[in-house]
Design a protein around this motif. Structure first.
Motif, PDB file in Angstrom:
ATOM      1  N   ARG A  61       0.832  -1.194   0.000  1.00  0.00           N
ATOM      2  CA  ARG A  61       0.000   0.000   0.000  1.00  0.00           C
ATOM      3  C   ARG A  61       0.880   1.263   0.000  1.00  0.00           C
ATOM      4  O   ARG A  61       1.827   1.370   0.771  1.00  0.00           O
ATOM      5  CB  ARG A  61      -0.902  -0.001   1.230  1.00  0.00           C
ATOM      6  CG  ARG A  61      -1.921   1.131   1.244  1.00  0.00           C
ATOM      7  CD  ARG A  61      -2.731   1.076   2.512  1.00  0.00           C
ATOM      8  NE  ARG A  61      -3.722   2.146   2.551  1.00  0.00           N
ATOM      9  CZ  ARG A  61      -4.428   2.478   3.637  1.00  0.00           C
ATOM     10  NH1 ARG A  61      -4.239   1.805   4.772  1.00  0.00           N
ATOM     11  NH2 ARG A  61      -5.297   3.451   3.584  1.00  0.00           N
ATOM     12  N   HIS A  62       0.585   2.174  -0.911  1.00  0.00           N
ATOM     13  CA  HIS A  62       1.276   3.455  -1.068  1.00  0.00           C
ATOM     14  C   HIS A  62       2.688   3.325  -1.647  1.00  0.00           C
ATOM     15  O   HIS A  62       3.417   4.313  -1.700  1.00  0.00           O
ATOM     16  CB  HIS A  62       1.343   4.229   0.251  1.00  0.00           C
ATOM     17  CG  HIS A  62       0.009   4.550   0.831  1.00  0.00           C
ATOM     18  ND1 HIS A  62      -0.975   5.206   0.117  1.00  0.00           N
ATOM     19  CD2 HIS A  62      -0.502   4.311   2.071  1.00  0.00           C
ATOM     20  CE1 HIS A  62      -2.047   5.358   0.880  1.00  0.00           C
ATOM     21  NE2 HIS A  62      -1.791   4.811   2.076  1.00  0.00           N
ATOM     22  N   LEU A  63       3.113   2.136  -2.080  1.00  0.00           N
ATOM     23  CA  LEU A  63       4.455   1.954  -2.634  1.00  0.00           C
ATOM     24  C   LEU A  63       4.378   1.621  -4.120  1.00  0.00           C
ATOM     25  O   LEU A  63       3.586   0.779  -4.540  1.00  0.00           O
ATOM     26  CB  LEU A  63       5.185   0.833  -1.893  1.00  0.00           C
ATOM     27  CG  LEU A  63       6.585   0.475  -2.430  1.00  0.00           C
ATOM     28  CD1 LEU A  63       7.551   1.643  -2.254  1.00  0.00           C
ATOM     29  CD2 LEU A  63       7.116  -0.779  -1.739  1.00  0.00           C
ATOM     30  N   LEU A  64       5.233   2.274  -4.912  1.00  0.00           N
ATOM     31  CA  LEU A  64       5.332   2.022  -6.347  1.00  0.00           C
ATOM     32  C   LEU A  64       6.744   1.585  -6.707  1.00  0.00           C
ATOM     33  O   LEU A  64       7.727   2.117  -6.168  1.00  0.00           O
ATOM     34  CB  LEU A  64       5.026   3.302  -7.148  1.00  0.00           C
ATOM     35  CG  LEU A  64       3.608   3.870  -7.088  1.00  0.00           C
ATOM     36  CD1 LEU A  64       3.571   5.236  -7.771  1.00  0.00           C
ATOM     37  CD2 LEU A  64       2.612   2.926  -7.735  1.00  0.00           C
ATOM     38  N   VAL A  65       6.851   0.629  -7.618  1.00  0.00           N
ATOM     39  CA  VAL A  65       8.123   0.298  -8.271  1.00  0.00           C
ATOM     40  C   VAL A  65       7.870   0.356  -9.772  1.00  0.00           C
ATOM     41  O   VAL A  65       6.817  -0.070 -10.264  1.00  0.00           O
ATOM     42  CB  VAL A  65       8.652  -1.082  -7.842  1.00  0.00           C
ATOM     43  CG1 VAL A  65       9.067  -1.067  -6.379  1.00  0.00           C
ATOM     44  CG2 VAL A  65       7.617  -2.176  -8.082  1.00  0.00           C
ATOM     45  N   ARG A  66       8.850   0.882 -10.506  1.00  0.00           N
ATOM     46  CA  ARG A  66       8.629   1.139 -11.931  1.00  0.00           C
ATOM     47  C   ARG A  66       9.908   0.922 -12.720  1.00  0.00           C
ATOM     48  O   ARG A  66      11.007   1.242 -12.258  1.00  0.00           O
ATOM     49  CB  ARG A  66       8.153   2.585 -12.127  1.00  0.00           C
ATOM     50  CG  ARG A  66       7.916   3.006 -13.573  1.00  0.00           C
ATOM     51  CD  ARG A  66       7.366   4.425 -13.634  1.00  0.00           C
ATOM     52  NE  ARG A  66       7.083   4.851 -14.993  1.00  0.00           N
ATOM     53  CZ  ARG A  66       7.943   5.551 -15.751  1.00  0.00           C
ATOM     54  NH1 ARG A  66       9.123   5.900 -15.266  1.00  0.00           N
ATOM     55  NH2 ARG A  66       7.610   5.907 -16.987  1.00  0.00           N
ATOM     56  N   ALA A  67       9.746   0.385 -13.924  1.00  0.00           N
ATOM     57  CA  ALA A  67      10.839   0.276 -14.883  1.00  0.00           C
ATOM     58  C   ALA A  67      10.344   0.830 -16.213  1.00  0.00           C
ATOM     59  O   ALA A  67       9.199   0.586 -16.613  1.00  0.00           O
ATOM     60  CB  ALA A  67      11.281  -1.176 -15.045  1.00  0.00           C
ATOM     61  N   ALA A  68      11.183   1.603 -16.895  1.00  0.00           N
ATOM     62  CA  ALA A  68      10.782   2.217 -18.160  1.00  0.00           C
ATOM     63  C   ALA A  68      11.952   2.211 -19.135  1.00  0.00           C
ATOM     64  O   ALA A  68      13.120   2.301 -18.736  1.00  0.00           O
ATOM     65  CB  ALA A  68      10.308   3.653 -17.928  1.00  0.00           C
ATOM     66  N   VAL A  69      11.623   2.098 -20.415  1.00  0.00           N
ATOM     67  CA  VAL A  69      12.614   2.183 -21.484  1.00  0.00           C
ATOM     68  C   VAL A  69      12.098   3.138 -22.548  1.00  0.00           C
ATOM     69  O   VAL A  69      10.888   3.370 -22.674  1.00  0.00           O
ATOM     70  CB  VAL A  69      12.913   0.804 -22.117  1.00  0.00           C
ATOM     71  CG1 VAL A  69      13.569  -0.123 -21.109  1.00  0.00           C
ATOM     72  CG2 VAL A  69      11.636   0.170 -22.678  1.00  0.00           C
ATOM     73  N   SER A  70      13.027   3.696 -23.309  1.00  0.00           N
ATOM     74  CA  SER A  70      12.669   4.634 -24.367  1.00  0.00           C
ATOM     75  C   SER A  70      13.650   4.483 -25.510  1.00  0.00           C
ATOM     76  O   SER A  70      14.845   4.239 -25.287  1.00  0.00           O
ATOM     77  CB  SER A  70      12.690   6.072 -23.840  1.00  0.00           C
ATOM     78  OG  SER A  70      12.391   7.008 -24.865  1.00  0.00           O
ATOM     79  N   SER A  71      13.166   4.637 -26.735  1.00  0.00           N
ATOM     80  CA  SER A  71      14.026   4.520 -27.904  1.00  0.00           C
ATOM     81  C   SER A  71      13.597   5.527 -28.959  1.00  0.00           C
ATOM     82  O   SER A  71      12.394   5.713 -29.207  1.00  0.00           O
ATOM     83  CB  SER A  71      13.960   3.103 -28.476  1.00  0.00           C
ATOM     84  OG  SER A  71      14.815   2.969 -29.596  1.00  0.00           O
ATOM     85  N   LYS A  72      14.564   6.187 -29.554  1.00  0.00           N
ATOM     86  CA  LYS A  72      14.298   7.152 -30.611  1.00  0.00           C
ATOM     87  C   LYS A  72      15.300   6.926 -31.730  1.00  0.00           C
ATOM     88  O   LYS A  72      16.498   6.782 -31.482  1.00  0.00           O
ATOM     89  CB  LYS A  72      14.433   8.589 -30.097  1.00  0.00           C
ATOM     90  CG  LYS A  72      14.229   9.663 -31.163  1.00  0.00           C
ATOM     91  CD  LYS A  72      14.437  11.050 -30.572  1.00  0.00           C
ATOM     92  CE  LYS A  72      14.129  12.146 -31.597  1.00  0.00           C
ATOM     93  NZ  LYS A  72      15.027  12.115 -32.766  1.00  0.00           N
ATOM     94  N   GLY A  73      14.830   6.880 -32.966  1.00  0.00           N
ATOM     95  CA  GLY A  73      15.725   6.681 -34.099  1.00  0.00           C
ATOM     96  C   GLY A  73      15.358   7.587 -35.248  1.00  0.00           C
ATOM     97  O   GLY A  73      14.205   7.993 -35.403  1.00  0.00           O
TER      98      GLY A  73
END
Length: 261
Positions: A61-73
């Protein structure tokens, strides 16, 4: 607000037309998670040819874990030396918190770190030098850049109706140029701090497992005005210039299927 929207539009159009950038901002997070066990998986595409993907989960409760990636070409690195190209790949890992305020409001924040690898070749993005006769000479760049990122974000979402929500997120990002060269010459600079506000509109029919999002965002360096700056011959300038984007995305909430909703 009008100034912010105008800046996003003009900066995003400029980035789209230019097609080359060494620093590329990632999409703000602002997850719509309200309780333990919820999972949000997102994908988004921006008009500057950037693709973002992320997964955010609440194990407690009230805790977040996150992973994100991004790519631009854009363009092709194998092309001749006069051709322009740009590509950027990056990731982020975050932890954070969220606090629902009734059924209409959701506040939260995230902090984390990441790394990016950017390669770009282009000429004349507004920086120039002058030869001994006083004639303007555009500056050519060929970057191979690895830089670290440390970020913090706060966000607020207002549930305007059963289907529609609106919100504002703001990120602070510190860049550290760990391994950067321009035309094979090392580029050095102290930590660069940028601020990145984002406005978003989301539509989620009947509270279902799929949500659509449109967003406008911008990224700028504190205290830096590229139009007036005197460092036009400094390659580190390329990490301080303003940047804007418009994006469209979709989010999926598989926990709603697990719960049989």
């Amino acid at each position: 607000m009008e100034t912010f929207l105008r800046y996003c539009l003009l900066s995003g159009l400029g980035a789209l037309l230019g097609g080359c950038s060494v620093y590329v901002p990632m999409l703000g997070a602002a997850p719509e998670i309200r309780q333990k066990g919820e999972l949000e998986v997102t994908g988004a595409w921006s008009l500057t040819n950037r693709v973002d993907a992320s997964a955010t989960y609440s194990p407690l409760r009230h805790l977040l874990v996150r992973a994100a990636v991004s790519s631009k070409g854009g363009g092709h690195q194998e092309a001749n030396d006069s051709a322009s190209f740009a590509q950027n790949n990056q990731y982020e890992l975050n932890v954070g918190t969220y606090w629902p305020l009734g059924k209409q409001w959701l506040l939260g924040g995230l902090a984390g770190f990441g790394q990016a690898h950017s390669q770009a070749r282009y000429t004349d993005d507004g920086d120039v030098s002058f030869n001994i006769f006083g004639y303007r000479q555009p500056i050519r760049h060929q970057f191979d850049a690895i830089y670290a990122k440390y970020s913090a974000e706060i966000y607020g979402t207002w549930q305007a109706s059963e289907w529609v929500s609106l919100g504002l997120a703001c990120r602070l990002v510190q860049l550290r140029l760990t391994d950067v060269t321009d035309r094979y010459v090392p580029v050095q600079a102290g930590p660069i701090v940028r601020y990145e506000p984002m406005l978003y509109l989301r539509v989620r029919p009947n509270g279902g497992p799929v949500q659509c999002q449109a967003a406008l965002g911008t990224s700028a360096t504190f205290g830096y005005d590229g139009r007036r700056a005197l460092d036009q011959a400094d390659p580190a300038r390329q990490f301080r210039l303003g940047y804007g984007y418009a994006s469209l995305g979709i989010a999926f909430y598989p926990h709603l299927l697990w719960q049989g909703k």
